[in-house]
Design an enzyme around this catalytic site. Structure first.
Site, PDB file in Angstrom:
ATOM      1  N   VAL A  15       0.834  -1.211   0.000  1.00  0.00           N
ATOM      2  CA  VAL A  15       0.000   0.000   0.000  1.00  0.00           C
ATOM      3  C   VAL A  15       0.870   1.264   0.000  1.00  0.00           C
ATOM      4  CG1 VAL A  15      -1.862   1.230   1.172  1.00  0.00           C
ATOM      5  CG2 VAL A  15      -1.827  -1.262   1.195  1.00  0.00           C
ATOM      6  N   VAL A 122     -11.177  -0.282   4.350  1.00  0.00           N
ATOM      7  CA  VAL A 122     -12.404  -1.036   4.092  1.00  0.00           C
ATOM      8  C   VAL A 122     -12.717  -1.049   2.594  1.00  0.00           C
ATOM      9  CG1 VAL A 122     -14.850  -1.261   4.655  1.00  0.00           C
ATOM     10  CG2 VAL A 122     -13.279  -0.338   6.360  1.00  0.00           C
ATOM     11  N   LYS A 195     -13.530  -5.453   8.832  1.00  0.00           N
ATOM     12  CA  LYS A 195     -14.148  -4.457   7.941  1.00  0.00           C
ATOM     13  C   LYS A 195     -15.637  -4.283   8.233  1.00  0.00           C
ATOM     14  CE  LYS A 195     -10.726  -5.179   4.282  1.00  0.00           C
ATOM     15  NZ  LYS A 195     -10.339  -6.038   3.160  1.00  0.00           N
TER      16      LYS A 195
HETATM   17  N1  HSE Z   1      -5.924  -8.528   2.258  1.00  0.00           N
HETATM   18  C1  HSE Z   1      -6.953  -7.599   1.965  1.00  0.00           C
HETATM   19  C2  HSE Z   1      -7.923  -8.235   0.983  1.00  0.00           C
HETATM   20  C3  HSE Z   1      -6.365  -6.359   1.393  1.00  0.00           C
HETATM   21  O1  HSE Z   1      -7.562  -9.260   0.384  1.00  0.00           O
HETATM   22  O2  HSE Z   1      -9.025  -7.740   0.825  1.00  0.00           O
HETATM   23  C4  HSE Z   1      -7.321  -5.216   1.275  1.00  0.00           C
HETATM   24  O3  HSE Z   1      -7.844  -4.827   2.497  1.00  0.00           O
END
Ligand code: HSE
Length: 412
Positions: A15, A122, A195
């Site tokens: 990121v 999220v 999330k």
């Molecule tokens: N590991 C997370 C996913 C990354 O695969 O959604 C994004 O939040």
């Protein structure tokens, strides 16, 4: 004197690099420095771009905003807390850290007048939190649910369409930068849990205790389960949901689910995420976009950086006014496959149960059970390698059994 805003970046993983790339398209921002941990790692920028000391960024008053993009949630918590105690402006993509500490992070912002935005935490590039905070600040919502983990969806999609093995698909999700450093967070359903709990706070004003939410992931899914879903015209998707039940209480869960073509989630492929909103007056809406990956997530961080520098902050309107209780319980109808023990069905307090594939190795069944009872037996089921998926009411049990027999998918 430069009139550019200066930002400090903590972390240069998937990121952090994504943010760095997208910021090359922004003339009004200057990256002061990037803090990294590993001194030996080769990086695509000159050494002068980096520091190994986070305090150097935290104590630099010329920096307007900190972007916290490290993967360790404990370390992230300490850095974000320190910044908020000093009234600084921070953006973060760390869903575990935020979900586990939300009440304190809200309180710190209110007390010390700092700002914390976390859209990138999220659903990657989908602007779900901004939608909930800004657009649905007052209108009551009935449900927010969807596919919130890109890695799990990528794996399920590959199993469904390319006959890849689970291990191959997971390996690809890791290589493409979708999965967490510890992929158990993805395939175990924990990431989707974090999330949906962040969503629940913004959508319904309820902070749901993480340990009280029923959560099963996809780590035990087999080609047999995928083929069974196909045989009845469905796809297995990892669905996280937060919805208000008939009693006005909030129900939250994360469960693999048989999804049919009349559901938008059926068409959410690969690392994409999809979120369904059902509002009292606006009706239903559907948001779909890339839920994982360097640039989509970097784009969400960039949007937060720009918004925060323009004075935007979360006001948590529903959290301030919250009266919705968390539901005590609910009944679920599920498909369950697990390793057999002496050919016996798992000793769970089923309301109704029909087994349709029992041999010395495997048991398959359709059962109706209280969510609290599943939660209570979760560890034991996981230890026996159980794969569990919610079945929609429309799927008649006979249809599932007929399809299983016709396609010879039952464990004979
Ligand atoms: N590991 C997370 C996913 C990354 O695969 O959604 C994004 O939040």
């Amino acid at each position: 004197m430069s009139n550019k805003h200066k930002i400090g970046i903590l972390g240069f993983g998937c990121v952090g690099q994504g943010l760095y790339d997208v910021l090359q398209h922004n003339q009004l921002l200057e990256i002061a420095n990037i803090c990294v941990k590993d001194k030996e790692k080769e990086r695509p920028l000159p050494a002068t771009a980096f520091t190994f000391d986070a305090q150097q960024l935290l104590q630099d008053d010329s920096i307007d905003l900190l972007a916290e993009l490290i993967s360790d949630p404990k370390e992230a918590y300490l850095l974000v807390k320190q910044a908020l105690l000093e009234g600084k402006t921070v953006v973060s993509a760390n869903k575990k850290m935020i979900a586990e500490n939300l009440p304190e992070l809200v309180q710190l912002q209110q007390q010390y007048k700092g700002v914390l935005l976390y859209e990138a935490a999220v659903c990657g590039s989908i602007p779900i939190l901004r939608t909930l905070e800004a657009y649905y600040s007052t209108e009551p919502l009935k449900e927010v649910s969807g596919i919130l983990n890109g890695s799990s969806n990528y794996i399920l999609h590959k199993l469904d369409t390319e006959n890849l093995s689970y291990e191959e698909a997971l390996h690809q999700a890791q290589a493409l930068g979708f999965a967490e450093t510890d992929p158990t967070l993805d395939v175990g359903g924990y990431d989707a849990l974090h999330k949906i709990c962040i969503i629940a706070a913004h959508a319904f004003g309820v902070v749901v205790p993480l340990q009280k939410v029923l959560r099963f992931g996809i780590s035990r899914v087999s080609t047999q389960d995928v083929a069974l879903a196909q045989a009845v015209g469905a796809r297995i998707k990892l669905v996280a949901s937060a919805k208000i039940n008939n009693l006005g209480e909030l129900e939250v869960q994360v469960l693999p689910t048989f999804v049919f073509p009349d559901n938008e989630l059926y068409y959410v492929h690969a690392e994409f995420n999809g979120v369904q909103l059902d509002a009292r007056f606006a009706g239903s809406q559907f948001l779909k976009g890339r839920g994982a990956g360097s640039h989509p997530t970097g784009s969400a961080v960039w949007a937060d950086v720009s918004a925060a520098l323009a004075g935007y902050k979360y006001t948590y309107p529903k959290l301030q006014a919250a009266t919705t209780p968390v539901a005590a319980d609910a009944t679920l109808r599920v498909y369950l496959r697990l390793a057999a023990q002496n050919g016996e069905l798992p000793n769970l307090p089923w309301h109704e149960v029909t087994s349709f594939g029992v041999n010395s190795q495997v048991v398959q069944l359709v059962g109706t059970i209280l969510r609290s009872d599943l939660l209570q037996h979760q560890q034991e089921l996981e230890a026996r390698g159980a794969f569990i998926a919610q079945l929609p009411d429309e799927l008649a049990e006979e249809e599932l059994l007929r399809a299983a027999i016709a396609t010879e998918l039952v464990a004979a």
